[in-house]
Design an enzyme around this catalytic site. Sequence first.
Site: not given
Length: 387
Positions: A30, A177, A179, A208, A234, A260, A310, A330
């Site tokens: 984002k 994990k 992004k 994710d 995710e 989440e 989360h 996590e």
Amino acid sequence: MSATHNHDTISGLKLSHLVVPIAKPVSDAKVATGVQTPLAAVDLLLVEVATDAGLTGFGFTYTLRAGGTALMALAREIAPALIGEDPNRISYLWSRLAWRTNSLGEGGAAAQCSAAFDSALWDLKAKRAELPLAHLIGARREGVPVYNTSGQYLQATIPEMRDGAEAGIARGIGGIKMKVGQPDVAEDMRRIAALREVTEGRVALMIDANQQWTRPAARAFCRSVDEFGLSFIEEPLAARDHEGHGALAAQLATPIATGEMLTSVAEHRALISAGGAGFCQVDAPRIGGITPFLKVMAMAEESRIGLAPHFVMEQHLHLAAAFDGPVWVEHFDWFEPLFKERLEIRDGQIWLPRAPGFGLTLSGAARSMTKDTHSLGQLPAALQKTA
């Protein structure tokens, strides 16, 4: 035989608004698309509760980018409802707070504010029983598989990602994990390939997307990585697109992890009913605390799906340890300065503390990060101290 009950009452509460800085601001999909700004700090609402019997407990909730001042203001309004109440009646007190805030709607700031009080009451109850919280609610294991996220955000270069993954593996982390969800799909694939070189045959790998894709884009991307052996993908779609997550999950061998951003038991029921989550990522602070979290956890068990809460490992470790099914916790080290203790990580797992409650005590640094504080009722001398 007649039952006995040692009555106790809540005598005082201390509310604190903390701002916890992140050493290196992080960016997800984002941010890459201009919707959000890099995350540089986390706001916490910390609640400390004291009783007539001399017991204390603490809990907290959080918000990202905005809302810390609002949570603190709301906490000041609703806290008096708990003074004089029996702290053992946690479900009743959760409902009492929920009805104080019902005009704000289900979930959102109302639930996140209540979560701080709820988690403090659970910490207190476990300390009264002289048990770690996980043991109070029925621990099935002493260690829970753990994965790390913080070194693999989108602002990290490929060398930085690889170094971060190696550092996590050296520490004993069981999964990494990363992004994804950049406008350039080819760059996402390059980064996945680079990290697979580090993790393959050593630890689990997850990706994710932070709700970045449309249904067609998610279907195309997820199919292209479906043979990579990822532990989960995710948030490929908008958080509340339960039907879309369900339809996507039905086409993939790789589990979908999501949930989440959901803020109520009802939302999680809808997601799970749609088959949209192979791993339920329920977040205790966002959903309203440990009390509603346990209801969602029971739904996940009944549906035979996994649990990967989360963030907030300090709370979620205890809850995940009681889950009957595939599970992950996590790992983030962002809150470590707040506590005197460090959670143990080894052999791919994060291990339960032996001390009662959350097994953690607040540090002096926690007081130094306090932006605002408010006390009511009678507090022991230790809780009257300020930064």
